[in-house]
Enzyme design. Structure first.
Site, mmCIF file in Angstrom:
data_model
loop_
_atom_site.group_PDB
_atom_site.id
_atom_site.type_symbol
_atom_site.label_atom_id
_atom_site.label_comp_id
_atom_site.label_asym_id
_atom_site.label_seq_id
_atom_site.Cartn_x
_atom_site.Cartn_y
_atom_site.Cartn_z
ATOM 1 N N ALA A 125 0.871 -1.180 0.000
ATOM 2 C CA ALA A 125 0.000 0.000 0.000
ATOM 3 C C ALA A 125 0.909 1.231 0.000
ATOM 4 O O ALA A 125 0.827 2.103 0.857
ATOM 5 C CB ALA A 125 -0.965 0.007 1.181
ATOM 6 N N HIS A 141 7.181 5.689 1.322
ATOM 7 C CA HIS A 141 7.930 4.486 0.952
ATOM 8 C C HIS A 141 8.873 4.778 -0.220
ATOM 9 O O HIS A 141 10.019 4.325 -0.238
ATOM 10 C CB HIS A 141 6.969 3.370 0.523
ATOM 11 C CG HIS A 141 6.044 2.895 1.598
ATOM 12 N ND1 HIS A 141 4.693 3.132 1.565
ATOM 13 C CD2 HIS A 141 6.261 2.188 2.730
ATOM 14 C CE1 HIS A 141 4.118 2.593 2.623
ATOM 15 N NE2 HIS A 141 5.049 2.014 3.358
ATOM 16 N N SER A 182 -0.226 4.161 5.161
ATOM 17 C CA SER A 182 -1.145 3.303 4.383
ATOM 18 C C SER A 182 -2.529 3.287 5.023
ATOM 19 O O SER A 182 -3.511 2.945 4.369
ATOM 20 C CB SER A 182 -0.593 1.885 4.325
ATOM 21 O OG SER A 182 0.753 1.912 3.932
HETATM 22 P P1 AMP Z 1 5.159 -0.065 6.391
HETATM 23 O O1 AMP Z 1 4.835 -0.511 5.007
HETATM 24 O O2 AMP Z 1 4.120 0.804 6.991
HETATM 25 O O3 AMP Z 1 5.626 -1.180 7.272
HETATM 26 O O4 AMP Z 1 6.412 0.901 6.235
HETATM 27 C C1 AMP Z 1 7.578 0.496 5.588
HETATM 28 C C2 AMP Z 1 8.669 1.494 5.873
HETATM 29 O O5 AMP Z 1 8.275 2.775 5.389
HETATM 30 C C3 AMP Z 1 8.952 1.654 7.370
HETATM 31 O O6 AMP Z 1 10.347 1.764 7.565
HETATM 32 C C4 AMP Z 1 8.238 2.944 7.710
HETATM 33 O O7 AMP Z 1 8.792 3.622 8.815
HETATM 34 C C5 AMP Z 1 8.435 3.729 6.425
HETATM 35 N N1 AMP Z 1 7.420 4.774 6.294
HETATM 36 C C6 AMP Z 1 6.082 4.634 6.408
HETATM 37 N N2 AMP Z 1 5.463 5.821 6.291
HETATM 38 C C7 AMP Z 1 6.460 6.752 6.108
HETATM 39 C C8 AMP Z 1 6.470 8.168 5.930
HETATM 40 N N3 AMP Z 1 5.354 8.877 5.921
HETATM 41 N N4 AMP Z 1 7.659 8.766 5.781
HETATM 42 C C9 AMP Z 1 8.820 8.044 5.798
HETATM 43 N N5 AMP Z 1 8.878 6.708 5.953
HETATM 44 C C10 AMP Z 1 7.714 6.071 6.109
#
Ligand code: AMP
Length: 286
Positions: free
Chosen positions: A32, A37, A187
């Site tokens: 998502a 990301h 997401s």
């Molecule tokens: P997730 O898919 O939510 O597990 O996130 C994957 C990676 O993206 C993790 O290292 C999160 O900290 C990073 N991430 C998610 N949202 C953001 C954002 N708004 N800004 C920077 N990094 C993000």
């Protein structure tokens, strides 16, 4: 973009690349995807020869089964987004690939970093995060790992895990990417109602007010900063605050005096429309 669904095929390819001396950057995600990301991917592309992104909705880190079911999975759109920035490799495994029956998993001493905040609100969550990140690192064996500051506690815990492993993987903390109105990209934001979406940027506004208070007052006190935040939330009609804490950025222990720390972070979760909105601001890092 090359897409691999199995550990074996991915590793065959990574073996070729590492023999050719390529530097591998790794960005684990649950899909998502949004611009946050993609920023991680772009940072990784700048510093490495090949970037591997994984998309895996990790069941072991969801303490709420409903959250796991409702987690968005727009895989075709994700693939397009990764292609649009030039990501070279996508690892897209099924659960059985990540957690085979005969998997041997180490235990880590997380030094209490998993206990406060998200750890207290989501029992077992970080155990699942550590399991999946360890497993993915063992598969990909990257030179550098890119994690977002958005999940500050997760970042701290993985840093602790890498220290315990005596790992040579370089850990990069990527700043939070926000919508124009300041809401941290997530997401889960798509689950907000129209009203909820309008209210959501208050969280970052409060965090910014706090940052201003701490850096503009001659003798700021954490207790007063928290009271100020409470007042601001109340003024804007936000009552469902899951937690709001000022912690030391290394130990994640609550700060009672700013003089006790050279790295202060305010971490918060508020709940709007049943959606947990997670955010943080580094108040100072000396
Ligand atoms: P997730 O898919 O939510 O597990 O996130 C994957 C990676 O993206 C993790 O290292 C999160 O900290 C990073 N991430 C998610 N949202 C953001 C954002 N708004 N800004 C920077 N990094 C993000």
């Amino acid at each position: 973009m090359e897409i691999y669904n199995t550990v074996q095929t991915l590793q065959q390819r990574l073996y070729q690349l590492s023999r050719a001396g390529e530097k591998i950057g790794f960005v684990p995600t649950m899909g998502a995807l949004h611009e946050g990301h993609l920023t991680l991917i772009l940072d990784a592309m700048e510093e490495n020869d090949t970037v591997v992104c994984s998309i895996f909705v990790n069941p072991t880190q969801f303490n709420d089964p409903n959250d796991l079911i409702k987690y968005p999975r727009p895989i075709e759109k994700d693939i397009q987004m990764l292609q649009s920035v030039g990501c070279q490799i996508l690892f897209l495994p099924e659960v059985e690939e990540i957690y085979p029956k005969d998997l041997v998993e180490p235990e880590f001493d997380l030094n209490g970093l998993d206990l406060p905040m998200e750890g207290a609100k989501r029992p077992g969550h970080f155990k699942g995060v550590v399991r999946v990140v360890y497993r993915l690192l063992d598969i990909v064996k990257p030179d550098s790992l890119y994690l977002g500051q958005k999940d500050f506690q997760q970042y701290s815990i993985i840093a602790q895990m890498l220290r315990q492993m005596n790992s040579r993987i370089r850990l990069v903390r990527v700043p939070i990417v926000r919508e124009i109105d300041g809401l941290a990209m997530s997401s889960r934001n798509v689950r907000l109602s129209e009203n909820g979406r309008e209210l959501a940027p208050i969280l970052y506004k409060v965090l910014q007010e706090l940052e201003y208070y701490v850096n503009s007052q001659p003798f700021p006190i954490p207790k007063n900063a928290l009271a100020l935040a409470q007042e601001l939330f109340h003024k804007h009609g936000i009552e469902n605050i899951d937690y709001f804490e000022i912690v030391d950025g290394n130990t994640l222990k609550e700060l009672h005096s700013f003089e006790d720390s050279n790295f202060a972070v305010v971490c918060a979760v508020i709940i709007i429309d049943g959606v947990r909105l997670l955010d943080n601001v580094i108040l100072f890092e000396k």
